[in-house]
Design a protein around this motif. Sequence first.
Motif, PDB file in Angstrom:
ATOM      1  N   UNK A 104       0.817  -1.215   0.000  1.00  0.00           N
ATOM      2  CA  UNK A 104       0.000   0.000   0.000  1.00  0.00           C
ATOM      3  C   UNK A 104       0.849   1.264   0.000  1.00  0.00           C
ATOM      4  N   UNK A 105       0.186   2.399  -0.010  1.00  0.00           N
ATOM      5  CA  UNK A 105       0.894   3.683   0.041  1.00  0.00           C
ATOM      6  C   UNK A 105       1.192   4.234  -1.341  1.00  0.00           C
ATOM      7  N   UNK A 106       2.301   4.958  -1.429  1.00  0.00           N
ATOM      8  CA  UNK A 106       2.645   5.725  -2.627  1.00  0.00           C
ATOM      9  C   UNK A 106       3.141   4.846  -3.776  1.00  0.00           C
ATOM     10  N   UNK A 107       2.201   4.148  -4.400  1.00  0.00           N
ATOM     11  CA  UNK A 107       2.579   3.338  -5.572  1.00  0.00           C
ATOM     12  C   UNK A 107       1.382   3.193  -6.494  1.00  0.00           C
ATOM     13  N   UNK A 108       1.683   2.846  -7.726  1.00  0.00           N
ATOM     14  CA  UNK A 108       0.651   2.762  -8.759  1.00  0.00           C
ATOM     15  C   UNK A 108      -0.156   1.464  -8.658  1.00  0.00           C
ATOM     16  N   UNK A 109       0.509   0.409  -8.185  1.00  0.00           N
ATOM     17  CA  UNK A 109      -0.159  -0.900  -8.208  1.00  0.00           C
ATOM     18  C   UNK A 109      -0.211  -1.554  -6.829  1.00  0.00           C
ATOM     19  N   UNK A 110      -0.993  -0.957  -5.893  1.00  0.00           N
ATOM     20  CA  UNK A 110      -1.105  -1.583  -4.573  1.00  0.00           C
ATOM     21  C   UNK A 110      -1.966  -2.845  -4.674  1.00  0.00           C
ATOM     22  N   UNK A 111      -2.086  -3.568  -3.580  1.00  0.00           N
ATOM     23  CA  UNK A 111      -2.955  -4.749  -3.597  1.00  0.00           C
ATOM     24  C   UNK A 111      -2.552  -5.740  -2.530  1.00  0.00           C
ATOM     25  N   UNK A 112      -3.294  -6.816  -2.486  1.00  0.00           N
ATOM     26  CA  UNK A 112      -2.965  -7.900  -1.555  1.00  0.00           C
ATOM     27  C   UNK A 112      -2.604  -9.103  -2.398  1.00  0.00           C
ATOM     28  N   UNK A 113      -1.436  -9.662  -2.109  1.00  0.00           N
ATOM     29  CA  UNK A 113      -0.886 -10.709  -2.970  1.00  0.00           C
ATOM     30  C   UNK A 113      -0.598 -11.962  -2.157  1.00  0.00           C
ATOM     31  N   UNK A 155       5.503  -2.741  -8.251  1.00  0.00           N
ATOM     32  CA  UNK A 155       4.373  -1.975  -7.710  1.00  0.00           C
ATOM     33  C   UNK A 155       4.401  -0.522  -8.180  1.00  0.00           C
ATOM     34  N   UNK A 156       5.367  -0.193  -8.999  1.00  0.00           N
ATOM     35  CA  UNK A 156       5.511   1.151  -9.591  1.00  0.00           C
ATOM     36  C   UNK A 156       5.394   2.261  -8.544  1.00  0.00           C
ATOM     37  N   UNK A 157       6.420   2.378  -7.666  1.00  0.00           N
ATOM     38  CA  UNK A 157       6.392   3.436  -6.651  1.00  0.00           C
ATOM     39  C   UNK A 157       6.322   4.826  -7.283  1.00  0.00           C
ATOM     40  N   UNK A 158       5.555   5.718  -6.650  1.00  0.00           N
ATOM     41  CA  UNK A 158       5.462   7.116  -7.110  1.00  0.00           C
ATOM     42  C   UNK A 158       6.749   7.856  -6.741  1.00  0.00           C
ATOM     43  N   UNK A 159       6.930   9.035  -7.341  1.00  0.00           N
ATOM     44  CA  UNK A 159       8.133   9.811  -6.995  1.00  0.00           C
ATOM     45  C   UNK A 159       8.060  10.286  -5.536  1.00  0.00           C
ATOM     46  N   UNK A 160       6.849  10.351  -4.979  1.00  0.00           N
ATOM     47  CA  UNK A 160       6.669  10.744  -3.571  1.00  0.00           C
ATOM     48  C   UNK A 160       7.141   9.649  -2.603  1.00  0.00           C
ATOM     49  N   UNK A 234      11.453 -10.021   9.900  1.00  0.00           N
ATOM     50  CA  UNK A 234      10.954 -11.370   9.578  1.00  0.00           C
ATOM     51  C   UNK A 234       9.431 -11.410   9.376  1.00  0.00           C
ATOM     52  N   UNK A 235       8.984 -12.483   8.748  1.00  0.00           N
ATOM     53  CA  UNK A 235       7.544 -12.815   8.599  1.00  0.00           C
ATOM     54  C   UNK A 235       6.720 -11.579   8.213  1.00  0.00           C
ATOM     55  N   UNK A 236       7.022 -11.063   7.043  1.00  0.00           N
ATOM     56  CA  UNK A 236       6.434  -9.786   6.575  1.00  0.00           C
ATOM     57  C   UNK A 236       5.021  -9.977   6.011  1.00  0.00           C
ATOM     58  N   UNK A 237       4.098  -9.125   6.476  1.00  0.00           N
ATOM     59  CA  UNK A 237       2.724  -9.168   5.937  1.00  0.00           C
ATOM     60  C   UNK A 237       2.323  -7.865   5.248  1.00  0.00           C
ATOM     61  N   UNK A 238       3.141  -6.821   5.437  1.00  0.00           N
ATOM     62  CA  UNK A 238       2.764  -5.543   4.813  1.00  0.00           C
ATOM     63  C   UNK A 238       3.988  -4.762   4.340  1.00  0.00           C
ATOM     64  N   UNK A 239       3.845  -4.150   3.162  1.00  0.00           N
ATOM     65  CA  UNK A 239       4.880  -3.285   2.590  1.00  0.00           C
ATOM     66  C   UNK A 239       4.189  -1.976   2.229  1.00  0.00           C
ATOM     67  N   UNK A 240       4.727  -0.861   2.721  1.00  0.00           N
ATOM     68  CA  UNK A 240       4.069   0.427   2.491  1.00  0.00           C
ATOM     69  C   UNK A 240       5.088   1.447   1.992  1.00  0.00           C
ATOM     70  N   UNK A 241       4.756   2.116   0.888  1.00  0.00           N
ATOM     71  CA  UNK A 241       5.608   3.193   0.363  1.00  0.00           C
ATOM     72  C   UNK A 241       5.159   4.495   1.023  1.00  0.00           C
ATOM     73  N   UNK A 242       6.111   5.241   1.595  1.00  0.00           N
ATOM     74  CA  UNK A 242       5.731   6.456   2.321  1.00  0.00           C
ATOM     75  C   UNK A 242       6.576   7.654   1.881  1.00  0.00           C
ATOM     76  N   UNK A 243       6.029   8.822   2.161  1.00  0.00           N
ATOM     77  CA  UNK A 243       6.766  10.046   1.868  1.00  0.00           C
ATOM     78  C   UNK A 243       7.640  10.425   3.066  1.00  0.00           C
TER      79      UNK A 243
END
Length: 315
Positions: A104-113, A155-160, A234-243
């Motif tokens: 989630x966050x600052x990217x073009x292609x968020x989602x749950x995978x 996930x195509x992160x935004x420039x932000x 370890x044991x990652x469930x979330x990745x978030x792009x932030x400003x």
Amino acid sequence: MKITGFENNIPESEITPKSVYLDRRKFMQQAVASSLLLSVDVMLPAWAKQWPDLKSSPYSTADSVNSFEDITTYNNFYEFGTGKKDPYKNATQFNPKPWSIKVEGECEKPGTFDLEDFINPATLEERIYRLRCVEGWSMVIPWVGFSLADMLKKFEPHSKAKYVEFTTLLDKSRMPGQQRRVLRWPYVEALRIDEAMNELPIMAVGLYGDILPNQNGAPIRLVVPWKYGFKSIKSIVKIRFTEKQPQTTWNQTSAKEYGFYSNVNPTVDHPRWSQKKERVIGLPFWKPKRDTEMFNGYSKQVAHLYKGMDLKKHF
Ligand code: MTE
């Protein structure tokens, strides 16, 4: 190409020599192959049969690897207890399947995978990295993983997107250590985007040619070889792009002791101990310690990321 700057100063008799390790890998591959043949090991994921063809990464250290036993019985994973043996003992019941990761966050292609969406057997490789813990010890681990940068780009992160934040599973019933408030749960770590896009960090899904043991962060974890071990969440469930720079668990717990950057740096001591040397796990306690290397030996690949920064201030 071999990365230079790593000295093999550990006697072969004391750490798993490469030949023994390779034999062991061959044995495990044969075991995997025969279990598939006999169709007895239904727990093996479909892609496990691809692993005998793992390519070796040019970024691997040539140092002798630690034994499978060292790597899986001497751990830091506070979700399963604070003692070094706790994760090995307490994570046996943990079932990392099914597993999904939210982006989630600052990217073009968020989602749950699903985990399987992340793993392309063709891009899996073996990377042997030294893990240097902030506590002053290290070990060498033959990870199986894939490039973090290649994954993030999808996930195509935004420039932000200036930072990437990673979060561990929060589930008190499956991770009993979370019932105690030793840390603020869930465990969170983060990298600056240019650090994350460097060629060195990997998402690890295995070690010693097999899937990741629970105590090492099953089913998927980060490995950032030039930073102290606690950055390798370890044991990652979330990745978030932030400003903005995210709040990270250890930095929140004690900002004076655990900086956001936490690059391996023998010239900046921890407030309570020196970081000049490290105890190599697997060697008898009376053996001399090893000199800690700047950026854990990866200056060539990462020093430019910190050009102009005062690493005493941004420790
Ligand atoms: N990730 C989570 N979620 N919880 C933890 O307690 N410990 C960190 C890191 N990742 C930790 C974590 C620390 S302090 C280290 S040194 C490494 O994991 C240890 O990894 P290993 O046990 O696979 O050697």
